[in-house]
Design a protein around this motif. Structure first.
Motif: not given
Length: 321
Positions: A106-124
């Motif tokens: 519905g919208s782009a991530y406000r922060s690409q780096l912030g979204a990646v940090r959240d995602y990878v932190t959970i996966v790891r």
């Protein structure tokens, strides 16, 4: 020592189409077989099919796009893949283009780096600890998974620009690049990886470079090969920006052929005979790349999968795999 691998250079519509390449990966001793994100077939399922067919080999994704899958589901799928293949897995992730984010979220991530940090932190956390309690701006998760004996799983980030490279240095096991000239890796990506790793007090992630290549032949048009391999990427703003930073100007709307020629002249697409390609790939190793992935999508797209398979085998032998 630099390892050599290859990318499956086409999108399998039926999983059995992957098997000749899986067989090559197994008997040639190549380090790893890679496949990218598609909307025609799921790489994790085709890899599992190959393993169930008797072709068990280390695999990698380059890269799975975050908007398609919640991080808990991503961790579960990666664990299932490692269990199914019985070999190590590199699970590469990336946010994708902003147009994709808007289409799916519905919208782009406000922060690409912030979204990646959240995602990878959970996966790891799920892969390493079996549980997570994390509240982020873009992704949150409170969940757990049973801890199981599995082959090694490395979490990777798709890296093009300095900001993502620095983040990979902080939180990833592997940095995965696509279409990045060796001089740009040396001058921009590797220093940013080191900066992020130093900030986090951890080792520098492995650097994996997916390099588009094609063998010279009298009946071949290198411009056509380069376009068949990379025309889609050269239309995306983050690739245009990365290439511009590396001194390669592309304008696919007005001059696709000139853009392809610039790609070749700038060293983002490698073309030559066996010895020329061996020498140019060695430059990646000398720059500090830990794993070079041969990407023959241009050959597959213009001359067929069987020719791409044969040339992959030739080049693996040339580089010593």
């Amino acid at each position: 020592m630099t390892d050599h691998s290859f990318l499956v250079p086409f999108v399998p519509i039926r999983p059995e189409q992957l098997l000749p390449f899986a067989a090559l990966a197994q008997w040639s001793g190549t380090h790893r077989m890679w496949q990218g994100q598609t909307v025609s077939s799921d790489p994790l399922q085709t890899f599992t099919y190959a393993a169930a067919s008797g072709f068990r080999t280390p695999v990698g994704t380059s890269v799975s796009l975050m908007p398609f899958c919640h991080p808990l589901e991503a961790a579960l799928r990666v664990r299932s893949l490692a269990a199914g293949t019985g070999h190590s897995v590199v699970a590469g992730f990336g946010p994708g283009a902003t147009v994709l984010q808007r289409s799916l979220l519905g919208s782009a991530y406000r922060s690409q780096l912030g979204a990646v940090r959240d995602y990878v932190t959970i996966v790891r956390a799920l892969l390493e600890e079996g549980q997570v309690q994390y509240e982020g701006e873009f992704y949150s998760c409170r969940g757990q998974m049973p801890r199981l004996p599995l082959p090694p799983i490395e979490v990777g980030l798709g890296v093009l620009r300095p900001g993502m490279a620095e983040l990979a240095g902080e939180i990833a096991d592997v940095a995965i690049t696509w279409l990045t000239p060796v001089d740009y890796l040396r001058s921009t990506v590797i220093p940013a990886l080191r900066k992020g790793a130093e900030k986090a007090g951890r080792p520098v992630p492995r650097l994996v470079a997916l390099v588009p290549v094609a063998l010279h032949a009298p009946d071949r048009d290198v411009t056509r090969l380069a376009l068949a391999s990379n025309s889609g990427h050269m239309r995306l703003p983050h690739y245009i920006d990365m290439l511009s930073r590396s001194g390669i100007a592309v304008d696919m709307q007005n001059s696709p052929e000139a853009s392809a020629k610039a790609l070749v002249a700038g060293g983002a697409f490698l073309y030559g005979d066996e010895q020329e390609l061996k020498a140019r790939l060695a430059e990646y190793a000398d720059a500090g790349v830990d794993e070079i992935v041969l990407n023959l999508t241009g050959v597959a797209g213009t001359h067929g999968n069987h020719i791409a398979l044969r040339e992959t085998e030739i080049l693996l032998k040339a580089v010593g795999s």
